[in-house]
Enzyme design. Sequence first.
Site, short mmCIF file in Angstrom:
data_model
loop_
_atom_site.label_atom_id
_atom_site.label_comp_id
_atom_site.label_asym_id
_atom_site.label_seq_id
_atom_site.Cartn_x
_atom_site.Cartn_y
_atom_site.Cartn_z
CG ASP A 7 -1.94 -1.00 1.30
OD1 ASP A 7 -2.52 -1.23 0.23
OD2 ASP A 7 -2.19 -1.56 2.36
CB THR B 120 -1.72 6.03 2.98
OG1 THR B 120 -1.99 6.78 1.80
CG2 THR B 120 -1.85 6.95 4.19
CG ASP C 194 -4.10 0.23 5.83
OD1 ASP C 194 -3.82 0.14 4.61
OD2 ASP C 194 -4.49 1.28 6.35
#
Length: 218
Positions: free
Chosen positions: A15, A17, A216
Site C-alpha cells: 500500500d 499510505t 493495511d
Amino acid sequence: EALEKMDKVTTLIVDKTGTITEGKPTVEKVGVFGSNFSEEEIVHLLASLNSSSEHPLAEATVKYGKEQKVEISKTESFSAVTGKGVEGTVDGKKLALGNAKMMAYANATISSEIEAEAKSFQKQGKTVSYLAVDGKVSGYLVIGDKIKETSAKAIKELQEKGIEVIMLTGDNHDTAQSVATKLNLTDFKAGMLPEDKLKEVEKLQENGKVVAMAGDGI
C-alpha cells in the site's frame, strides 16, 4: 511455515499510505471554490464532518481545524463510503468529502478548473479531497504525507533480490505516479478500491506468482 513461504515469494504488493509513507498526514492547504463560503467556513465544515471519522486523513483535518480555532459542530447521518470518502449533515448542509469517485457518488460535478487546481498538487504527491456542499463542489483539502526515509532503500534491496514490488493505492494516478517515481517503482496501480486489490492478488497468483502483501489493505 510463514518464513518458509516468504522464501518462495516472487511478488510483493505494498500500500502507499502508512506503508511507503509515514502515515502521519498533515493539512497543507484548504481551498475554496465560488463565493458562497469563506475559507473559515469551509474549514469548519471539513473539521466538523471529519470529527466523526477514524481515518488518519480525518484526524489530520480535525487537528488543523482546532489549530485554526474553528467551531466544531455535531455531524448527523455520518457514513463512510469505502474507498471513496465520507458523508454527513453539518448545520443542515449535506456534505460529501473524498476523491473524484466520492463526488460522482454525491452527484457533484468537478469542473475542469477545479480538476486543474487539484492536479497541480497531486503531481507533487499530495492527496486532494474535494468537499461538496448540497451537491456542489465548494472546497478542497490538500494533504501531504512524507515518504518514509527507509522506503527507497527497502524497495531497492527487494528489487535486487529479484522480487517484483508493486504499489497499489486508493489515491489518484498523479499522486501515485509522483511517489512511484521517487522510489523507482515501475509498477503501480492507482484508484484501487479494497476489492480491486484482492482481484489484483488473485490475478498475479493465477499467473503463477507467489504473492506477499504489506500494508493495511490486507
